[in-house]
Design a protein around this motif. Sequence first.
Motif: not given
Length: 72
Positions: A5-19
């Motif tokens: 649905p247009p108002d649904a938020h897709p599930v995402s997996t956070p990613v951390i990148i450290v330089h």
Amino acid sequence: MSITPPDAHPVSTPVIIVHGGAGFCPVELQAAAIEGTRAAAEAGMQALRRGGSAEDAVVAAIRVLEQRPCFN
């Protein structure tokens, strides 16, 4: 087929990148630098797991790096 649905938020997996920086890292500091970047990434991920924002994650990661002499 899945429809989101247009108002649904897709599930995402956070990613951390450290330089750890662009300068030369002497051999004797490389293990400490790797451990430091891993610790910084974990601190950032923990901030996100606690419900923090992306900014909270960045600040947590930077604090870890700033405490390590190999990054100063």
